[in-house]
Write a protein that holds these residues in place. Sequence first.
Motif, PDB file in Angstrom:
ATOM      1  N   GLY A 274     -59.664 -14.719 -53.870  1.00 47.14           N
ATOM      2  CA  GLY A 274     -59.384 -15.456 -52.636  1.00 47.14           C
ATOM      3  C   GLY A 274     -58.002 -16.073 -52.582  1.00 47.14           C
ATOM      4  N   GLU A 275     -57.782 -16.821 -51.483  1.00 46.80           N
ATOM      5  CA  GLU A 275     -56.494 -17.494 -51.295  1.00 46.80           C
ATOM      6  C   GLU A 275     -56.689 -18.997 -51.169  1.00 46.80           C
ATOM      7  OE1 GLU A 275     -55.580 -18.936 -48.139  1.00 46.80           O
ATOM      8  OE2 GLU A 275     -57.573 -18.477 -47.399  1.00 46.80           O
ATOM      9  N   SER A 276     -55.606 -19.748 -51.258  1.00 51.08           N
ATOM     10  CA  SER A 276     -55.680 -21.188 -51.490  1.00 51.08           C
ATOM     11  C   SER A 276     -56.092 -22.029 -50.292  1.00 51.08           C
ATOM     12  CB  SER A 276     -54.317 -21.683 -51.996  1.00 51.08           C
ATOM     13  OG  SER A 276     -53.306 -21.422 -51.021  1.00 51.08           O
ATOM     14  N   THR A 277     -55.897 -21.547 -49.074  1.00 51.72           N
ATOM     15  CA  THR A 277     -56.160 -22.401 -47.906  1.00 51.72           C
ATOM     16  C   THR A 277     -57.594 -22.327 -47.407  1.00 51.72           C
ATOM     17  OG1 THR A 277     -55.621 -20.735 -46.219  1.00 51.72           O
ATOM     18  CG2 THR A 277     -53.783 -21.986 -47.177  1.00 51.72           C
ATOM     19  N   GLY A 278     -58.290 -21.228 -47.715  1.00 52.42           N
ATOM     20  CA  GLY A 278     -59.616 -21.037 -47.159  1.00 52.42           C
ATOM     21  C   GLY A 278     -59.589 -20.580 -45.714  1.00 52.42           C
ATOM     22  N   GLN A 279     -58.387 -20.371 -45.176  1.00 53.31           N
ATOM     23  CA  GLN A 279     -58.221 -19.958 -43.785  1.00 53.31           C
ATOM     24  C   GLN A 279     -57.861 -18.482 -43.646  1.00 53.31           C
ATOM     25  OE1 GLN A 279     -58.941 -22.256 -41.331  1.00 53.31           O
ATOM     26  NE2 GLN A 279     -59.512 -23.471 -43.128  1.00 53.31           N
ATOM     27  N   GLY A 280     -57.781 -17.780 -44.772  1.00 51.30           N
ATOM     28  CA  GLY A 280     -57.504 -16.354 -44.715  1.00 51.30           C
ATOM     29  C   GLY A 280     -56.051 -15.970 -44.893  1.00 51.30           C
ATOM     30  N   ASP A 281     -55.180 -16.936 -45.151  1.00 45.85           N
ATOM     31  CA  ASP A 281     -53.753 -16.632 -45.321  1.00 45.85           C
ATOM     32  C   ASP A 281     -53.099 -17.748 -46.128  1.00 45.85           C
ATOM     33  OD1 ASP A 281     -51.162 -15.792 -45.216  1.00 45.85           O
ATOM     34  OD2 ASP A 281     -50.953 -15.898 -43.044  1.00 45.85           O
ATOM     35  N   GLY A 282     -52.805 -17.473 -47.393  1.00 43.93           N
ATOM     36  CA  GLY A 282     -52.189 -18.485 -48.238  1.00 43.93           C
ATOM     37  C   GLY A 282     -51.812 -17.897 -49.584  1.00 43.93           C
ATOM     38  N   ALA A 283     -51.468 -18.755 -50.512  1.00 42.92           N
ATOM     39  CA  ALA A 283     -51.141 -18.296 -51.862  1.00 42.92           C
ATOM     40  C   ALA A 283     -52.409 -17.785 -52.533  1.00 42.92           C
ATOM     41  CB  ALA A 283     -50.546 -19.443 -52.669  1.00 42.92           C
ATOM     42  N   PRO A 284     -52.315 -16.694 -53.279  1.00 40.86           N
ATOM     43  CA  PRO A 284     -53.513 -16.195 -53.975  1.00 40.86           C
ATOM     44  C   PRO A 284     -53.992 -17.183 -55.025  1.00 40.86           C
ATOM     45  CG  PRO A 284     -51.553 -14.997 -54.681  1.00 40.86           C
ATOM     46  CD  PRO A 284     -51.131 -15.848 -53.532  1.00 40.86           C
ATOM     47  N   ASN A 285     -55.295 -17.315 -55.156  1.00 40.26           N
ATOM     48  CA  ASN A 285     -55.842 -18.165 -56.216  1.00 40.26           C
ATOM     49  C   ASN A 285     -55.570 -17.561 -57.592  1.00 40.26           C
ATOM     50  OD1 ASN A 285     -56.898 -20.141 -54.494  1.00 40.26           O
ATOM     51  ND2 ASN A 285     -58.810 -19.004 -54.201  1.00 40.26           N
ATOM     52  N   ALA A 286     -55.521 -16.246 -57.667  1.00 39.96           N
ATOM     53  CA  ALA A 286     -55.175 -15.581 -58.915  1.00 39.96           C
ATOM     54  C   ALA A 286     -53.706 -15.829 -59.241  1.00 39.96           C
ATOM     55  CB  ALA A 286     -55.443 -14.085 -58.807  1.00 39.96           C
ATOM     56  N   THR A 287     -53.398 -15.934 -60.519  1.00 38.90           N
ATOM     57  CA  THR A 287     -52.012 -16.120 -60.948  1.00 38.90           C
ATOM     58  C   THR A 287     -51.329 -14.762 -60.988  1.00 38.90           C
ATOM     59  OG1 THR A 287     -52.711 -17.994 -62.311  1.00 38.90           O
ATOM     60  CG2 THR A 287     -50.520 -17.091 -62.739  1.00 38.90           C
ATOM     61  N   VAL A 288     -50.754 -14.366 -59.854  1.00 32.15           N
ATOM     62  CA  VAL A 288     -50.153 -13.029 -59.750  1.00 32.15           C
ATOM     63  C   VAL A 288     -48.645 -13.140 -59.951  1.00 32.15           C
ATOM     64  CG1 VAL A 288     -50.066 -10.886 -58.449  1.00 32.15           C
ATOM     65  CG2 VAL A 288     -51.895 -12.535 -58.005  1.00 32.15           C
ATOM     66  N   VAL A 289     -48.189 -12.759 -61.112  1.00 29.67           N
ATOM     67  CA  VAL A 289     -46.764 -12.782 -61.433  1.00 29.67           C
ATOM     68  C   VAL A 289     -46.365 -11.390 -61.910  1.00 29.67           C
ATOM     69  CG1 VAL A 289     -44.967 -13.744 -62.924  1.00 29.67           C
ATOM     70  CG2 VAL A 289     -46.777 -15.225 -62.041  1.00 29.67           C
ATOM     71  N   ILE A 290     -45.252 -10.895 -61.396  1.00 32.45           N
ATOM     72  CA  ILE A 290     -44.724  -9.619 -61.864  1.00 32.45           C
ATOM     73  C   ILE A 290     -43.919  -9.883 -63.130  1.00 32.45           C
ATOM     74  CG2 ILE A 290     -43.237  -7.650 -61.323  1.00 32.45           C
ATOM     75  CD1 ILE A 290     -43.813  -8.201 -58.350  1.00 32.45           C
ATOM     76  N   ASN A 291     -44.501  -9.591 -64.267  1.00 28.60           N
ATOM     77  CA  ASN A 291     -43.775  -9.802 -65.526  1.00 28.60           C
ATOM     78  C   ASN A 291     -42.561  -8.876 -65.619  1.00 28.60           C
ATOM     79  OD1 ASN A 291     -45.452 -11.830 -66.605  1.00 28.60           O
ATOM     80  ND2 ASN A 291     -46.913 -10.307 -67.337  1.00 28.60           N
ATOM     81  N   LYS A 292     -42.760  -7.627 -65.174  1.00 27.31           N
ATOM     82  CA  LYS A 292     -41.694  -6.641 -65.244  1.00 27.31           C
ATOM     83  C   LYS A 292     -41.909  -5.570 -64.186  1.00 27.31           C
ATOM     84  CE  LYS A 292     -38.091  -4.659 -67.244  1.00 27.31           C
ATOM     85  NZ  LYS A 292     -36.756  -5.320 -67.284  1.00 27.31           N
ATOM     86  N   ALA A 293     -40.844  -5.230 -63.471  1.00 24.51           N
ATOM     87  CA  ALA A 293     -40.883  -4.127 -62.503  1.00 24.51           C
ATOM     88  C   ALA A 293     -39.944  -3.027 -62.997  1.00 24.51           C
ATOM     89  CB  ALA A 293     -40.453  -4.605 -61.121  1.00 24.51           C
ATOM     90  N   THR A 294     -40.448  -1.804 -63.025  1.00 25.13           N
ATOM     91  CA  THR A 294     -39.673  -0.683 -63.542  1.00 25.13           C
ATOM     92  C   THR A 294     -39.801   0.522 -62.613  1.00 25.13           C
ATOM     93  OG1 THR A 294     -40.203  -1.413 -65.788  1.00 25.13           O
ATOM     94  CG2 THR A 294     -39.254   0.778 -65.552  1.00 25.13           C
ATOM     95  N   VAL A 295     -38.673   1.139 -62.295  1.00 27.36           N
ATOM     96  CA  VAL A 295     -38.674   2.382 -61.525  1.00 27.36           C
ATOM     97  C   VAL A 295     -38.292   3.513 -62.464  1.00 27.36           C
ATOM     98  CG1 VAL A 295     -37.595   3.691 -59.666  1.00 27.36           C
ATOM     99  CG2 VAL A 295     -38.141   1.271 -59.333  1.00 27.36           C
ATOM    100  N   THR A 296     -39.128   4.562 -62.487  1.00 25.38           N
ATOM    101  CA  THR A 296     -38.849   5.718 -63.333  1.00 25.38           C
ATOM    102  C   THR A 296     -38.799   6.990 -62.498  1.00 25.38           C
ATOM    103  OG1 THR A 296     -41.216   5.953 -63.811  1.00 25.38           O
ATOM    104  CG2 THR A 296     -39.895   4.702 -65.385  1.00 25.38           C
ATOM    105  N   LYS A 297     -37.953   7.906 -62.923  1.00 24.09           N
ATOM    106  CA  LYS A 297     -37.796   9.192 -62.255  1.00 24.09           C
ATOM    107  C   LYS A 297     -38.489  10.266 -63.073  1.00 24.09           C
ATOM    108  CE  LYS A 297     -34.064  12.430 -60.989  1.00 24.09           C
ATOM    109  NZ  LYS A 297     -32.585  12.654 -61.034  1.00 24.09           N
ATOM    110  N   SER A 298     -39.175  11.184 -62.365  1.00 25.25           N
ATOM    111  CA  SER A 298     -39.852  12.258 -63.085  1.00 25.25           C
ATOM    112  C   SER A 298     -39.623  13.594 -62.386  1.00 25.25           C
ATOM    113  CB  SER A 298     -41.350  11.970 -63.156  1.00 25.25           C
ATOM    114  OG  SER A 298     -41.901  11.868 -61.871  1.00 25.25           O
TER     115      SER A 298
END
Length: 274
Positions: free
Chosen positions: A250-274
């Motif tokens: 869920g999200e923090s406001t209870g209204q359907g639009d807010g910060a996610p309750n889950a701790t969602v952090v991108i530790n690392k973003a990587t683009v690879t070519k194949s």
Amino acid sequence: MVSQEQRRRQLAREKFLRQQQRRTEARRKARVRNSAIASVLGVIVIGAVALYTTHVLGDGDKKTEASAKTTPSASAPPSKAPDPCQKPAAGSVKKLSWKKEPAMSIDTSAKYTLDLATTCGDIPIALKASAAPHTVNSFDFLAGKGYFDHTKCHRLTTQGIYVLQCGDPQGTGMGGPGYTLPDENLKDASLKKHTYPAGTVAMANTGQKHTGGSQFFLVYKDSPLPPQYTPFGTIDAAGMKVLDKIAGAGESTGQGDGAPNATVVINKATVTKS
């Protein structure tokens, strides 16, 4: 005559477009309000200060006498689902900005994958280099600079549309790389009946043409939206399971639009070519 379903979709689209514009105005008002609060606090004794700030910052709405008399069980916010994610990796967000879009360096005939290693699990995204070359080139550039590393996914919507929004180093919905990108691939075959299907990754924007930057959203459930947001990638089955886990918290406001309750952090973003 407009059917109820058509009206519902129209309202959902209008809501999404308005939300970006309202955020700027809301933050301006918040700064003014906080300035006024700070002035008042400066003349109150320490004990009163602690009580006052707890009340004001804990609930932005003014409470009536009747509401103040409600029982704790009636006034307490809904309990949050347990956080399904891990603690973020050590490190901090880089403060980076550029004056113009990076020069084209990708091979549009090749296959590229964006891997988001998040605190909730890996989300692999197959990028559409030939259909959205400017967008994919920008992500290749930004990921190579570590731009997305340690950034929070700051927004989750759970009503009307169903997306997780990421890519803002500020974590407020106001940040960007300093340049904007042209809209691309708006006639993608997947965008049928003004719907972005589950598994789509698309660019966020201000509601105006050609205003995408670094913020993007991941669709975890079919969402009624006009074709105004560059679709540039698709999420695989494993990544969708991670999104479902995040949405389930869920999200923090209870209204359907807010910060996610889950701790969602991108530790690392990587683009690879194949």
